[in-house]
Design a protein around this motif. Structure first.
Motif, mmCIF file in Angstrom:
data_model
loop_
_atom_site.group_PDB
_atom_site.id
_atom_site.type_symbol
_atom_site.label_atom_id
_atom_site.label_comp_id
_atom_site.label_asym_id
_atom_site.label_seq_id
_atom_site.Cartn_x
_atom_site.Cartn_y
_atom_site.Cartn_z
ATOM 1 N N THR A 103 -1.315 18.768 -5.492
ATOM 2 C CA THR A 103 -1.704 17.469 -4.945
ATOM 3 C C THR A 103 -1.113 17.199 -3.548
ATOM 4 O O THR A 103 0.087 17.516 -3.135
ATOM 5 C CB THR A 103 -0.825 16.123 -5.810
ATOM 6 O OG1 THR A 103 -1.182 16.090 -7.186
ATOM 7 C CG2 THR A 103 -0.965 14.642 -5.095
ATOM 8 N N ALA A 104 -1.797 16.730 -2.813
ATOM 9 C CA ALA A 104 -1.572 16.495 -1.164
ATOM 10 C C ALA A 104 -1.497 14.872 -0.943
ATOM 11 O O ALA A 104 -2.016 14.063 -2.032
ATOM 12 C CB ALA A 104 -2.803 16.925 -0.624
ATOM 13 N N PHE A 105 -1.060 14.425 0.163
ATOM 14 C CA PHE A 105 -0.693 13.131 0.324
ATOM 15 C C PHE A 105 -0.968 12.519 1.704
ATOM 16 O O PHE A 105 -1.253 13.451 2.555
ATOM 17 C CB PHE A 105 0.730 12.699 0.194
ATOM 18 C CG PHE A 105 1.356 13.105 -1.068
ATOM 19 C CD1 PHE A 105 1.273 12.274 -2.361
ATOM 20 C CD2 PHE A 105 1.796 14.604 -1.566
ATOM 21 C CE1 PHE A 105 1.826 12.642 -3.532
ATOM 22 C CE2 PHE A 105 2.307 14.648 -2.705
ATOM 23 C CZ PHE A 105 2.195 13.984 -3.706
ATOM 24 N N ALA A 106 -1.670 11.330 1.571
ATOM 25 C CA ALA A 106 -2.155 11.030 2.908
ATOM 26 C C ALA A 106 -1.597 9.326 2.833
ATOM 27 O O ALA A 106 -1.429 8.710 1.952
ATOM 28 C CB ALA A 106 -3.618 10.891 3.089
ATOM 29 N N PRO A 107 -1.253 8.980 4.254
ATOM 30 C CA PRO A 107 -0.847 7.428 4.177
ATOM 31 C C PRO A 107 -1.979 6.663 3.565
ATOM 32 O O PRO A 107 -3.000 7.050 3.678
ATOM 33 C CB PRO A 107 -0.540 7.213 5.715
ATOM 34 C CG PRO A 107 -1.260 8.422 6.418
ATOM 35 C CD PRO A 107 -1.410 9.423 5.350
ATOM 36 N N ALA A 108 -1.611 5.115 3.396
ATOM 37 C CA ALA A 108 -2.483 4.309 2.998
ATOM 38 C C ALA A 108 -3.449 3.928 4.129
ATOM 39 O O ALA A 108 -3.316 4.120 5.314
ATOM 40 C CB ALA A 108 -1.938 2.883 2.707
ATOM 41 N N PRO A 109 -4.771 3.798 3.935
ATOM 42 C CA PRO A 109 -5.967 3.465 5.016
ATOM 43 C C PRO A 109 -5.557 2.066 5.843
ATOM 44 O O PRO A 109 -4.992 1.454 4.870
ATOM 45 C CB PRO A 109 -7.146 3.517 4.207
ATOM 46 C CG PRO A 109 -6.743 3.211 2.617
ATOM 47 C CD PRO A 109 -5.489 3.994 2.522
ATOM 48 N N LYS A 110 -6.022 1.967 6.662
ATOM 49 C CA LYS A 110 -5.887 0.979 7.549
ATOM 50 C C LYS A 110 -7.375 0.233 7.966
ATOM 51 O O LYS A 110 -8.166 0.945 7.909
ATOM 52 C CB LYS A 110 -5.224 1.254 8.903
ATOM 53 C CG LYS A 110 -3.787 2.022 8.672
ATOM 54 C CD LYS A 110 -3.160 2.283 10.022
ATOM 55 C CE LYS A 110 -3.841 3.528 10.804
ATOM 56 N NZ LYS A 110 -3.079 3.926 11.882
ATOM 57 N N LEU A 111 -7.157 -0.772 8.208
ATOM 58 C CA LEU A 111 -8.505 -1.736 8.595
ATOM 59 C C LEU A 111 -8.854 -1.335 9.966
ATOM 60 O O LEU A 111 -10.002 -0.922 10.285
ATOM 61 C CB LEU A 111 -8.274 -3.142 8.615
ATOM 62 C CG LEU A 111 -8.903 -3.881 7.461
ATOM 63 C CD1 LEU A 111 -8.351 -5.459 7.739
ATOM 64 C CD2 LEU A 111 -10.161 -3.584 7.073
ATOM 65 N N HIS A 112 -7.820 -1.104 11.020
ATOM 66 C CA HIS A 112 -7.989 -0.612 12.361
ATOM 67 C C HIS A 112 -7.131 0.495 12.373
ATOM 68 O O HIS A 112 -5.920 0.575 12.232
ATOM 69 C CB HIS A 112 -7.988 -1.760 13.270
ATOM 70 C CG HIS A 112 -8.508 -3.098 12.709
ATOM 71 N ND1 HIS A 112 -7.529 -4.063 12.128
ATOM 72 C CD2 HIS A 112 -9.616 -3.439 12.835
ATOM 73 C CE1 HIS A 112 -8.275 -5.088 11.850
ATOM 74 N NE2 HIS A 112 -9.605 -4.954 12.186
ATOM 75 N N ALA A 113 -7.659 1.493 13.357
ATOM 76 C CA ALA A 113 -6.851 2.765 13.717
ATOM 77 C C ALA A 113 -5.590 2.271 14.303
ATOM 78 O O ALA A 113 -4.853 3.201 14.156
ATOM 79 C CB ALA A 113 -7.641 3.210 14.604
ATOM 80 N N ASP A 114 -5.233 1.177 14.900
ATOM 81 C CA ASP A 114 -4.191 0.971 15.828
ATOM 82 C C ASP A 114 -3.374 -0.115 14.900
ATOM 83 O O ASP A 114 -1.992 -0.545 15.429
ATOM 84 C CB ASP A 114 -4.414 0.519 16.928
ATOM 85 C CG ASP A 114 -5.159 -0.775 17.062
ATOM 86 O OD1 ASP A 114 -5.506 -1.398 15.929
ATOM 87 O OD2 ASP A 114 -5.180 -1.650 18.108
ATOM 88 N N ASP A 115 -3.674 -0.092 13.488
ATOM 89 C CA ASP A 115 -2.572 -1.114 12.672
ATOM 90 C C ASP A 115 -1.326 -0.329 12.900
ATOM 91 O O ASP A 115 -1.187 0.670 12.376
ATOM 92 C CB ASP A 115 -3.349 -1.229 11.460
ATOM 93 C CG ASP A 115 -4.412 -2.111 11.177
ATOM 94 O OD1 ASP A 115 -4.593 -2.909 12.290
ATOM 95 O OD2 ASP A 115 -5.307 -2.041 10.376
ATOM 96 N N LYS A 116 -0.274 -1.282 13.017
ATOM 97 C CA LYS A 116 1.343 -0.690 13.175
ATOM 98 C C LYS A 116 1.965 -0.678 12.004
ATOM 99 O O LYS A 116 3.092 -0.242 11.877
ATOM 100 C CB LYS A 116 1.883 -1.308 14.415
ATOM 101 C CG LYS A 116 2.084 -2.824 14.220
ATOM 102 C CD LYS A 116 2.816 -3.511 15.465
ATOM 103 C CE LYS A 116 3.372 -4.685 15.096
ATOM 104 N NZ LYS A 116 4.115 -5.265 16.315
ATOM 105 N N PHE A 117 1.604 -1.398 10.843
ATOM 106 C CA PHE A 117 2.488 -1.507 9.905
ATOM 107 C C PHE A 117 1.992 -0.680 8.638
ATOM 108 O O PHE A 117 1.216 -0.065 8.268
ATOM 109 C CB PHE A 117 2.441 -3.145 9.209
ATOM 110 C CG PHE A 117 2.816 -4.226 10.050
ATOM 111 C CD1 PHE A 117 4.112 -4.595 10.268
ATOM 112 C CD2 PHE A 117 1.798 -4.746 11.068
ATOM 113 C CE1 PHE A 117 4.455 -5.319 11.228
ATOM 114 C CE2 PHE A 117 2.323 -5.705 11.815
ATOM 115 C CZ PHE A 117 3.613 -6.024 12.199
ATOM 116 N N ILE A 118 3.033 -0.316 7.662
ATOM 117 C CA ILE A 118 3.011 0.018 6.584
ATOM 118 C C ILE A 118 2.812 -0.709 5.635
ATOM 119 O O ILE A 118 3.220 -2.064 5.550
ATOM 120 C CB ILE A 118 4.605 0.876 6.075
ATOM 121 C CG1 ILE A 118 4.468 1.877 7.029
ATOM 122 C CG2 ILE A 118 4.506 1.276 4.617
ATOM 123 C CD1 ILE A 118 5.843 2.495 6.741
#
Length: 450
Positions: free
Chosen positions: A305-320
């Motif tokens: 199993t590999a992991f990736a952060p949650a997807p964002k609406l915009h590439a520069d979204d700054k929040f978790i």
């Protein structure tokens, strides 16, 4: 909490040393009453985590070193029925001394109902700096008072079947948008009927619409307190709400690369089961999935199993994502007859005692720990065999800000509205535009009723 989740996730792991420093005779005498007292206090702690997943060991560790204060753990199921059971018990004197809430709206409801004891006098007496120990934004005050301390930081991320990634020629994402996520889901979807492999599945137990539309969707783009405008009305006419809902409808109904909400709900599909049986190539859930991946007896599988952060609406979204962050809100029942003893346990638990919870993915929020030890305890002895360790570290320790709301007006009512209207869009009863229009109209009406 500002910057480096790594710092916020620094947890109180070195349990032996800390216990030696914090569980001495002076604390036992203070916690158990007057020095030399033979009185034994029994505290009743309620939480939703199964005893075998950490709480039993937590209680065992405490009881061994605090003979004058003994703790009994009761598990409640974290659903509507279970939470009602907890709240009923909170109102019955003597049934609950300490309890854990697992969603902000539930914690807020209990504070507003007077079920929680303010902790400020205990914090001041013991000279505990909450910011230094838990972070600047870890605790939301209600009426200027502290009513809980968060025991953990729960990050969420996308778990990916590395075998299917490699077969599709896809790299492990390090940062991505919803458009990227959709492309991955398309490339990893295959088969039909009983042989269908979904590219995506969102949620652990049956998907919770509000959490994945609002908390884990819109908040990433807009930040905290996104449900409200400064004029007192709701914010559902912000384009981000429709955009997130559009992505979900597209995945499920148009592209058919994610199990439809109605099907998942009717079949009571569990995210860990569908992912580890290779019926879904990606699972977007929390770190709670770790315990299932490690449980190769009940979830046998032969992929990493590999992991990736949650997807964002915009590439520069700054929040978790806002569905994560500070969690496991530990409170003292305002009706407890043993508040001082309850405080001694609560303080110990959130600052050091919840180490046994780590292997099941519950990372303590206390800011003093060895990160490598955290990872080692979470992933366990078979880490290299089961996990892409480096991608896990990248996804867990992001240089991002957690979202901490400060406004909670009509949260239960607004949540219900979002769930109802979004569900109607997901099952095709209305368009996404109609859904957000109805969210706006109904929520504005609720907010007017003070």
């Amino acid at each position: 909490m500002k910057k480096w989740v790594l710092g916020s996730m620094a947890v109180g792991l070195a349990m032996t040393g800390v216990l030696a420093g914090c569980s001495g005779k002076s604390e036992e005498n203070e916690a158990g009453g007057a020095a030399g007292s033979d009185k034994v206090v029994t505290l009743k702690l309620w939480g939703a985590v199964p005893p075998e997943s950490g709480p039993a060991k937590v209680v065992e560790n405490w009881n061994k070193t605090h003979p004058n204060i003994q703790v009994e753990y009761t598990r409640y199921v974290n659903d509507d029925v279970g939470n009602t059971k907890l709240e009923t018990a909170l109102l019955a004197n003597g049934q609950v001394d300490l309890f854990v809430s697992y969603r902000t709206d539930r914690a807020v409801k209990r504070v507003e109902a007077g079920m929680t004891q303010p902790l400020d006098e205990y914090v001041a007496k013991d000279n505990i700096n909450l910011t230094e120990n838990f972070g600047e934004k870890a605790i939301t005050r209600f009426g200027g008072k502290v009513h809980y301390i968060p025991a953990i930081i729960l990050n969420d991320f996308v778990s990916l079947n590395k075998k299917k990634l490699d077969a599709a020629g896809l790299p492990v994402p390090q940062s991505w948008t919803w458009d990227d996520y959709t492309k991955y889901a398309q490339k990893m979807t295959s088969g039909e009927g009983p042989n269908k492999v979904w590219g995506s599945y969102i949620g652990g137990p049956t998907p919770k619409i509000y959490e994945y539309i609002v908390d884990r969707g819109v908040k990433v783009a807009l930040g905290p307190d996104i449900l409200y405008k400064s004029d007192g009305t709701s914010n559902f006419d912000n384009p981000a709400f429709k955009q997130i809902l559009d992505h979900q409808v597209n995945l499920e109904n148009n592209l058919k690369v994610q199990m439809p909400y109605a099907e998942a709900k009717a079949s009571k599909t569990q995210g860990d089961q569908i992912f580890l049986s290779e019926k879904s190539a990606m699972l977007w859930w929390t770190s709670a999935v770790i315990r299932s991946i490690k449980d190769t007896k009940n979830f046998p599988h032969d992929f990493i199993t590999a992991f990736a952060p949650a997807p964002k609406l915009h590439a520069d979204d700054k929040f978790i994502t806002g569905g994560t962050g500070y969690l496991d809100f530990v409170s003292i029942n305002s009706r407890s007859k043993e508040k001082e003893a309850a405080w001694q346990f609560l303080k110990w638990y959130v600052m050091e005692g919840n180490e046994p919870m780590i292997p099941d993915g519950r990372v303590p929020s206390w800011k003093k720990a060895d990160v490598n030890k955290v990872v080692s305890q979470i992933l366990g002895d078979q880490a290299e065999k089961l996990f892409d360790v480096e991608s896990f570290k990248r996804s867990l320790f992001l240089d991002k800000e957690f979202i901490v709301d400060t406004k909670f007006d009509k949260i239960p009512e607004l949540q219900k509205i979002v769930e109802e209207e979004a569900q109607r869009a997901l099952i095709g009863e209305q368009t996404t535009q109609q859904a957000v229009d109805n969210m706006k109209k109904r929520s504005d009406a609720e907010l007017k009723q003070k």
